[in-house]
Structure formats: structure tokens, C-alpha cells
Design a protein around this motif. Sequence first.
Motif, mmCIF file in Angstrom:
data_model
loop_
_atom_site.group_PDB
_atom_site.id
_atom_site.type_symbol
_atom_site.label_atom_id
_atom_site.label_comp_id
_atom_site.label_asym_id
_atom_site.label_seq_id
_atom_site.Cartn_x
_atom_site.Cartn_y
_atom_site.Cartn_z
ATOM 1 N N ARG A 198 52.409 15.345 52.596
ATOM 2 C CA ARG A 198 51.962 16.056 51.451
ATOM 3 C C ARG A 198 50.896 15.363 50.904
ATOM 4 N N ALA A 199 50.777 13.755 50.991
ATOM 5 C CA ALA A 199 49.758 13.056 50.466
ATOM 6 C C ALA A 199 48.273 13.598 51.332
ATOM 7 N N ASP A 200 48.678 13.650 52.684
ATOM 8 C CA ASP A 200 47.443 13.968 53.481
ATOM 9 C C ASP A 200 46.835 15.416 52.923
ATOM 10 N N GLN A 201 47.573 16.146 52.931
ATOM 11 C CA GLN A 201 47.370 17.520 52.460
ATOM 12 C C GLN A 201 46.781 17.932 51.173
ATOM 13 N N ALA A 202 47.210 16.905 50.095
ATOM 14 C CA ALA A 202 46.462 16.763 48.964
ATOM 15 C C ALA A 202 45.092 16.240 48.813
ATOM 16 N N ALA A 203 45.018 15.067 49.879
ATOM 17 C CA ALA A 203 43.747 14.509 50.048
ATOM 18 C C ALA A 203 42.610 15.332 50.474
ATOM 19 N N LYS A 204 43.225 16.282 51.300
ATOM 20 C CA LYS A 204 42.333 17.459 52.138
ATOM 21 C C LYS A 204 41.754 18.488 51.206
ATOM 22 N N GLU A 205 42.704 18.875 50.371
ATOM 23 C CA GLU A 205 42.374 19.860 49.289
ATOM 24 C C GLU A 205 41.548 19.257 48.251
ATOM 25 N N ALA A 206 41.634 18.063 47.705
ATOM 26 C CA ALA A 206 40.692 17.470 46.679
ATOM 27 C C ALA A 206 39.472 17.344 47.556
ATOM 28 N N ALA A 207 39.328 16.750 48.689
ATOM 29 C CA ALA A 207 38.321 16.569 49.334
ATOM 30 C C ALA A 207 37.308 17.784 49.379
ATOM 31 N N GLY A 208 37.924 18.819 49.670
ATOM 32 C CA GLY A 208 37.238 20.339 49.566
ATOM 33 C C GLY A 208 36.828 20.772 48.144
ATOM 34 N N TYR A 209 37.686 20.556 47.387
ATOM 35 C CA TYR A 209 37.381 20.752 45.822
ATOM 36 C C TYR A 209 36.066 19.765 45.582
ATOM 37 N N ALA A 210 35.975 18.542 45.806
ATOM 38 C CA ALA A 210 34.899 17.510 45.491
ATOM 39 C C ALA A 210 33.859 18.166 46.043
ATOM 40 N N ARG A 211 33.872 18.570 47.282
ATOM 41 C CA ARG A 211 32.401 18.906 48.063
ATOM 42 C C ARG A 211 31.882 20.287 47.253
ATOM 43 N N GLU A 212 32.713 21.205 46.866
ATOM 44 C CA GLU A 212 32.384 22.350 46.198
ATOM 45 C C GLU A 212 31.855 22.041 45.122
ATOM 46 N N GLU A 213 32.259 20.938 44.276
ATOM 47 C CA GLU A 213 31.665 20.575 42.769
ATOM 48 C C GLU A 213 30.332 20.100 43.304
ATOM 49 N N CYS A 214 30.202 19.240 44.006
ATOM 50 C CA CYS A 214 28.987 18.635 44.487
ATOM 51 C C CYS A 214 28.139 19.766 44.723
ATOM 52 N N ARG A 215 28.242 20.646 45.460
ATOM 53 C CA ARG A 215 27.536 21.983 45.702
ATOM 54 C C ARG A 215 26.823 22.712 44.403
ATOM 55 N N ARG A 216 27.971 22.804 43.490
ATOM 56 C CA ARG A 216 27.636 23.487 42.261
ATOM 57 C C ARG A 216 26.702 22.684 41.507
ATOM 58 N N ALA A 217 26.920 21.376 41.506
ATOM 59 C CA ALA A 217 26.116 20.368 40.625
ATOM 60 C C ALA A 217 24.709 20.295 41.307
#
Length: 216
Positions: free
Chosen positions: A103-122
Motif C-alpha cells: 500500500r505504501a508503494d502504491q501511495a508513493a506511485k500515485e503521489a509521484a504522478g500527482y507531483a509530476r502533474e503539478e510540475c507540468r501545470r506550474a
Amino acid sequence: MTFNPDDFIAGIRTAQKKVTIFQAADLAGELSSVEEDLELLASQDEGEEQSLSAGAERAELIEKRDQLQAELEDSAVEFIVQALAQEQVEKIGKEARKTAAERADQAAKEAAGYAREECRRAEVGDPKEIKEAVRSAASKASNAILSKEAGLHIISHAIVTDTGERAFTPEQMRVVSEKLGEPQMNKLYGAFYELTSTDPGEFVPKSQKPGPKVEG
């Protein structure tokens, strides 16, 4: 009197603390609303002669408040929280993190995806900055899952019945945590950490604490 280590060990009792938890925690919100209505009614009545309708409304609110308070008090359950040895805490935490690894690995994977998306938007273009943002987000998400799981496992070992048996399994504790909410769970965690970090001697009056023996 000769010191007997076996007698000493047999007489050691684990530090414990009783914590009151309310099952009907939802009533607290209702009570708060009733109290607010009473305060509002009181402010409206200041300087004015209270009307019959206002008096009846106040009496009704007071009756409702008293009923809710009684129901809340009836839902109180007293838990026994006990201290655990540091070695046991570390062992439980280690085992808990293993069970939550996926579950921790899955949460990390999802958070990484959100972070990349936020960087793209910014419109962040620096690869190093993007990499650090992704790493930080993934680490925080993973650690949050692992820490919560470790906490649930540890507190499930710390809460015991009158006979000293565990009251909850980690799975049951997870459900309890979700239903009780953070404030009441913090009472249980707080009691546990207080037990594990407080010297029992601190509760003994200074005048009664054993001091150095003076040879006469």
C-alpha cells in the motif's frame, strides 16, 4: 533483608492508564449545535423581556441538551492502555511496515504522478527540481502509510482488557480508528506515549522519594 531478584521480577507491574472513549461521538456535534442555539437565544433575550415562545424554545433546547449529554455519557467506554518494552515496539513496527509495504508503494506511485502533474501545470522545466518534487511527494506519501500502520499495530497491542488480554487486532483497530476519529484516537496514543516516556517516580512526592542513605 536479602534481595531476591525473582521476587523483585515477580512484583513488577506494567505501567497502565485508563482512557475514556465515547462510542456515540456523533452526539458531540449535536450538543455543540444545541449549545450555540442556546447562546444565540440568550443574546437575543438580553435587555428584553423574554416572550413565552422564547421561554418555551429555551426549555426545549435545555431538555434536548440534557438528553444528548446523558446519551453521550452512557456511551463512554473505559480502555486500559499499557506501556510496551522498546524492543517490542520496534518489532511490532517492523512487522507492521511489512504488511503495509504494498500500500505504501502504491501511495508513493500515485503521489509521484500527482507531483509530476503539478510540475507540468506550474511549468517547472528544471529536471532536478522536478525529480526532487517527485521524490519528496513519494517519500511523504509512503511514510504516512507506514507510520499510520505502525501506530495502529502498536496501539492494538497496548490496549488491553481487565484480564490483560489484547482488546483489538490491528484490523479491528483500523476500523476503530476510522470511526472514532482523530481527537479520540489521539487520547489513546497520547496515553501510550506518556506511559512510555514518564518515569513513575515523577508521581511520588519529593518528601517520599528515597534519598541517599547517611551513615551515622
